[in-house]
Design an enzyme around this catalytic site. Structure first.
Site, PDB file in Angstrom:
ATOM      1  N   CYS A  75     -31.843  40.333 -43.963  1.00  0.00           N
ATOM      2  CA  CYS A  75     -30.977  39.394 -43.255  1.00  0.00           C
ATOM      3  C   CYS A  75     -30.059  38.642 -44.212  1.00  0.00           C
ATOM      4  O   CYS A  75     -30.480  38.244 -45.293  1.00  0.00           O
ATOM      5  CB  CYS A  75     -31.814  38.404 -42.451  1.00  0.00           C
ATOM      6  SG  CYS A  75     -32.785  39.206 -41.164  1.00  0.00           S
ATOM      7  N   CYS A 156     -29.039  41.761 -39.503  1.00  0.00           N
ATOM      8  CA  CYS A 156     -29.420  40.476 -38.930  1.00  0.00           C
ATOM      9  C   CYS A 156     -28.807  39.323 -39.711  1.00  0.00           C
ATOM     10  O   CYS A 156     -28.492  39.459 -40.886  1.00  0.00           O
ATOM     11  CB  CYS A 156     -30.945  40.364 -38.884  1.00  0.00           C
ATOM     12  SG  CYS A 156     -31.754  40.848 -40.419  1.00  0.00           S
TER      13      CYS A 156
END
Ligand code: AVW
Length: 250
Positions: A75, A156
């Site tokens: 992420c 993400c």
């Protein structure tokens, strides 16, 4: 007799081809610790071996790409790119700020390689394979489509894309970035897409470019869009200077 000798020599040459390719595959794979590279090889070659080289759809790589746990989300560090291969990889190889598909195990193993199979053969060939655009369902193109899908599926947080500001249309809907990755970014996982438009001294394109408006429109509703023009030399400075924090590169 002559024919038999020729057949054996040819057979050995082809065998050699498989072995050279496999050797490269395994050697590159083993730079990553904690993976069963022989197992990854078996899952890889089953996608195209024995198949017509224009008849390998991206789904042939499903098992390799989705069942082996080779794509883990990173992420806020995921980096997409289009028409900026050299500058982006120079940066990701020198600094740990971002991760491109080609920095993951599968992408790194297969980067710049060509391979295909042949009907009735269990070999891997590295010459005489279709060019990228010769037919849609060739083993190399299908692999990159499949791997790019899996990479985008795990994206993400805030994701980045390096696009080329030295060409008239930095965003091409038909590119892998445009046709696969952008479409698979999902607003429940991905908060924003941050375009880094890599410019040279004589800037041809800026963030107001019409193709970038298309990119913004193509994003899943709920994903924020940002764009910033950054010179190539600024990126190179950050590549070579560990003292500049990742967040201060641009
Ligand atoms: P690209 P994408 N012949 O710079 O957005 C041979 O256009 O498509 O960026 N190889 C080709 C051809 C071609 N005509 N077109 C594309 N390629 C191969 C994976 C070649 O290896 C990453 F996740 C070229 O360097 C990026 O976010 C590469 O595709 C995204 O997909 C990129 O072509 C970049 O694909």
């Amino acid at each position: 007799f002559v024919i038999a000798v020729l057949a054996i020599v040819l057979g050995l040459t082809l065998r050699q081809k498989t072995n050279t390719f496999k050797t490269t595959f395994i050697a590159r794979c083993e730079r990553f610790k904690g993976y069963d590279c022989e197992n990854i090889w078996v899952a890889f070659e089953q996608a195209y071996v024995g198949q017509d080289a224009c008849n390998v759809p991206m789904e042939a790589y499903d098992h390799l790409v989705t069942n082996m746990g080779l794509f883990k989300p990173a992420c806020n560090r995921m980096m997409f790119w289009s028409k900026t291969k050299d500058v982006v990889h120079d940066f990701t190889k020198k600094r740990d700020c971002f991760l491109t598909l080609e920095d993951t195990i599968l992408g790194s193993v297969l980067d710049s390689l060509t391979w295909c199979g042949k009907e009735g053969s269990s070999d891997t060939f590295t010459t005489g394979c279709p060019e990228w655009n010769y037919c849609e369902n060739n083993p190399v193109r299908s692999f990159w489509k499949s791997a790019s899908s899996a990479f985008a599926d795990v994206a993400c947080g805030n994701v980045t894309a390096m696009l080329n500001g030295s060409i008239p249309t930095p965003f091409h809907p038909a590119s892998i970035f445009g046709s696969i990755e952008v479409k698979r970014l999902n607003s429940t996982r991905t908060r924003s897409l941050n375009v880094v438009l890599v410019t040279q001294k004589n800037m041809l394109t800026n963030c107001t470019n019409a193709s970038l408006k298309e990119l913004e429109k193509a994003l899943d509703e709920g994903i924020k869009y940002n764009c910033k023009e950054v010179t190539e030399s600024q990126i190179q400075d950050c590549s070579s200077n560990e003292d500049i924090p990742c967040g201060a590169c641009w």
